[in-house]
Scaffold this active site. Structure first.
Site, PDB file in Angstrom:
ATOM      1  N   LYS A  65       0.819  -1.224   0.000  1.00  0.00           N
ATOM      2  CA  LYS A  65       0.000   0.000   0.000  1.00  0.00           C
ATOM      3  C   LYS A  65       0.855   1.278   0.000  1.00  0.00           C
ATOM      4  O   LYS A  65       0.392   2.331  -0.432  1.00  0.00           O
ATOM      5  CB  LYS A  65      -0.956   0.013   1.198  1.00  0.00           C
ATOM      6  CG  LYS A  65      -2.063  -1.028   1.076  1.00  0.00           C
ATOM      7  CD  LYS A  65      -3.055  -0.956   2.223  1.00  0.00           C
ATOM      8  CE  LYS A  65      -4.048  -2.086   2.164  1.00  0.00           C
ATOM      9  NZ  LYS A  65      -5.103  -2.005   3.180  1.00  0.00           N
ATOM     10  N   ASP A 101     -10.014   2.667   2.477  1.00  0.00           N
ATOM     11  CA  ASP A 101     -10.126   2.000   3.785  1.00  0.00           C
ATOM     12  C   ASP A 101     -10.700   2.938   4.850  1.00  0.00           C
ATOM     13  O   ASP A 101     -11.458   2.503   5.718  1.00  0.00           O
ATOM     14  CB  ASP A 101      -8.756   1.495   4.249  1.00  0.00           C
ATOM     15  CG  ASP A 101      -8.333   0.210   3.546  1.00  0.00           C
ATOM     16  OD1 ASP A 101      -9.220  -0.558   3.118  1.00  0.00           O
ATOM     17  OD2 ASP A 101      -7.117  -0.023   3.429  1.00  0.00           O
TER      18      ASP A 101
HETATM   19  P1  NAP Z   1       0.290  -5.153   9.715  1.00  0.00           P
HETATM   20  O1  NAP Z   1       0.985  -3.963   9.148  1.00  0.00           O
HETATM   21  O2  NAP Z   1       0.800  -6.508   9.420  1.00  0.00           O
HETATM   22  O3  NAP Z   1       0.188  -5.050  11.317  1.00  0.00           O
HETATM   23  C1  NAP Z   1      -0.334  -3.955  11.972  1.00  0.00           C
HETATM   24  C2  NAP Z   1       0.357  -3.739  13.309  1.00  0.00           C
HETATM   25  O4  NAP Z   1      -0.031  -4.741  14.219  1.00  0.00           O
HETATM   26  C3  NAP Z   1       1.865  -3.822  13.289  1.00  0.00           C
HETATM   27  O5  NAP Z   1       2.414  -2.624  12.820  1.00  0.00           O
HETATM   28  C4  NAP Z   1       2.186  -4.088  14.742  1.00  0.00           C
HETATM   29  O6  NAP Z   1       2.230  -2.865  15.470  1.00  0.00           O
HETATM   30  C5  NAP Z   1       0.973  -4.896  15.212  1.00  0.00           C
HETATM   31  N1  NAP Z   1       1.279  -6.318  15.313  1.00  0.00           N
HETATM   32  C6  NAP Z   1       1.685  -7.147  14.328  1.00  0.00           C
HETATM   33  N2  NAP Z   1       1.881  -8.388  14.805  1.00  0.00           N
HETATM   34  C7  NAP Z   1       1.619  -8.326  16.138  1.00  0.00           C
HETATM   35  C8  NAP Z   1       1.678  -9.251  17.211  1.00  0.00           C
HETATM   36  N3  NAP Z   1       2.040 -10.536  16.991  1.00  0.00           N
HETATM   37  N4  NAP Z   1       1.337  -8.840  18.440  1.00  0.00           N
HETATM   38  C9  NAP Z   1       0.952  -7.545  18.680  1.00  0.00           C
HETATM   39  N5  NAP Z   1       0.911  -6.615  17.704  1.00  0.00           N
HETATM   40  C10 NAP Z   1       1.231  -7.003  16.459  1.00  0.00           C
HETATM   41  O7  NAP Z   1      -1.227  -5.146   9.254  1.00  0.00           O
HETATM   42  P2  NAP Z   1      -2.203  -4.011   8.686  1.00  0.00           P
HETATM   43  O8  NAP Z   1      -2.122  -3.981   7.214  1.00  0.00           O
HETATM   44  O9  NAP Z   1      -2.001  -2.746   9.414  1.00  0.00           O
HETATM   45  O10 NAP Z   1      -3.610  -4.694   9.058  1.00  0.00           O
HETATM   46  C11 NAP Z   1      -3.962  -4.966  10.404  1.00  0.00           C
HETATM   47  C12 NAP Z   1      -5.223  -5.804  10.461  1.00  0.00           C
HETATM   48  O11 NAP Z   1      -6.308  -5.092   9.877  1.00  0.00           O
HETATM   49  C13 NAP Z   1      -5.128  -7.123   9.672  1.00  0.00           C
HETATM   50  O12 NAP Z   1      -5.753  -8.132  10.428  1.00  0.00           O
HETATM   51  C14 NAP Z   1      -5.916  -6.853   8.409  1.00  0.00           C
HETATM   52  O13 NAP Z   1      -6.495  -8.025   7.885  1.00  0.00           O
HETATM   53  C15 NAP Z   1      -6.975  -5.910   8.942  1.00  0.00           C
HETATM   54  N6  NAP Z   1      -7.537  -5.061   7.886  1.00  0.00           N
HETATM   55  C16 NAP Z   1      -8.872  -5.184   7.623  1.00  0.00           C
HETATM   56  C17 NAP Z   1      -9.461  -4.407   6.653  1.00  0.00           C
HETATM   57  C18 NAP Z   1     -10.928  -4.544   6.404  1.00  0.00           C
HETATM   58  O14 NAP Z   1     -11.393  -4.111   5.341  1.00  0.00           O
HETATM   59  N7  NAP Z   1     -11.697  -5.079   7.327  1.00  0.00           N
HETATM   60  C19 NAP Z   1      -8.690  -3.486   5.920  1.00  0.00           C
HETATM   61  C20 NAP Z   1      -7.323  -3.367   6.223  1.00  0.00           C
HETATM   62  C21 NAP Z   1      -6.758  -4.177   7.206  1.00  0.00           C
HETATM   63  P3  NAP Z   1       3.360  -2.597  16.613  1.00  0.00           P
HETATM   64  O15 NAP Z   1       4.620  -3.197  16.097  1.00  0.00           O
HETATM   65  O16 NAP Z   1       3.411  -1.116  16.695  1.00  0.00           O
HETATM   66  O17 NAP Z   1       2.891  -3.238  17.873  1.00  0.00           O
END
Ligand code: NAP
Length: 270
Positions: A65, A101
């Protein structure tokens, strides 16, 4: 027929194809939507391939993204503010990036009657989804948003009213909405939750951006505390609808979004 696609590194569990197929079918739009996994070392060629092959629209997901932005000719203001593009429109060879989003999350909170208006809120995680959540909460009237991170981002700025803190800050914190924007609790790790009951109890309501499973442990814990809560399926459908509106230049009625949401809900409920 116009060609539309989703690119990402791993798309095995994506629900986007049936959602986009339903939108096009309901609206009578001649769109064919396909998923294309792109390895990191081939991303550089995506923009040119889109122009060359006349692909009308593209959705972009993890982890591209941000990385897609240098290949675009223009990025709209909302996407620029969030720093992430999840939708690209090919307007006669000019590639324009958007972020749907934030719209999807706002629509989901409204759909489920979850309002951050006038109360401080918190977002778990600090990735792209967390940036969207912080932007949506601020736009919807939260006076401040605390981004909860395992490694709080000292010195980084996500705009006015956004602060960073560690998980320990949740103890005793009171506020409007608590949003899970981490992947913790996602299938197949459905028995995990990023926070304890105690860390949730000061908030009025919760939203999890995860949509698989349909009821995450985070949402189960919210319900145990008798708080209103939802998972991310409506956001997924609403951001897809917004992307289609951008590609075709026409509005989709809220009834179509609701109908597709209900259909997906039925499909995904065990
Ligand atoms: P990402 O970049 O992989 O992770 C987001 C943040 O989560 C990371 O920067 C980290 O923050 C924290 N994290 C990752 N693994 C972790 C762990 N094991 N324990 C605790 N914190 C952890 O993902 P993203 O793209 O931002 O998406 C996050 C979630 O939103 C996903 O589940 C995705 O499927 C969902 N999502 C849903 C939609 C929808 O339309 N419903 C749209 C977009 C995303 P820190 O390192 O700062 O702790």
């Amino acid at each position: 027929m116009e060609f539309l696609m989703l690119i990402g590194e791993k798309l095995g569990h994506s629900l986007s194809a049936p959602i986009h197929a339903m939108i096009c079918e309901r609206m009578g739009w001649p769109g064919a939507y396909r998923l294309q996994e792109i390895p990191k070392d081939r991303l550089a060629g995506v923009g040119e391939a889109m122009r060359l092959m006349g692909i009308k629209g593209m959705n972009v997901t993890i982890p591209y993204k941000l990385e897609i932005i240098p290949q675009l000719d223009d990025v709209d203001e909302a996407a620029r503010q969030v720093g992430a593009v999840n939708t690209v429109l090919n307007r006669e060879g000019t590639l324009i990036g958007y972020n749907t989003d934030v719209y999807g999350l706002t629509a989901m909170l409204e759909r489920h009657g979850l309002s951050p208006m006038g109360k401080p809120c918190a977002v778990l995680g600090s990735g792209g989804a967390a940036r969207c959540a912080a932007a949506a909460l601020r736009q919807m009237g939260a006076p401040g948003v605390t981004v909860i991170s395992r490694r709080p981002h000292a010195g980084e700025s996500w705009g006015a009213g956004v602060a960073f803190a560690g998980y320990e800050a949740l103890e005793g914190m009171a506020g409007g909405l608590l949003i899970n924007a981490t992947p913790v609790g996602m299938y197949p790790h459905s028995d995990t939750c990023p926070v304890t009951l105690r860390q949730m109890e000061g908030f009025d309501g919760m939203a999890d951006l995860i949509y698989n499973p349909m009821e995450t442990l985070f949402v189960k814990q919210a319900k145990a505390l008798q708080k209103p809560a939802c998972t991310g399926l409506y956001m997924l459908v609403a951001q897809a609808v917004k992307a289609e509106e951008i590609w075709w230049g026409q509005a989709v009625s809220a009834c179509v979004t609701e109908e597709i949401y209900q259909h997906m809900l039925k499909e995904m409920t065990p």
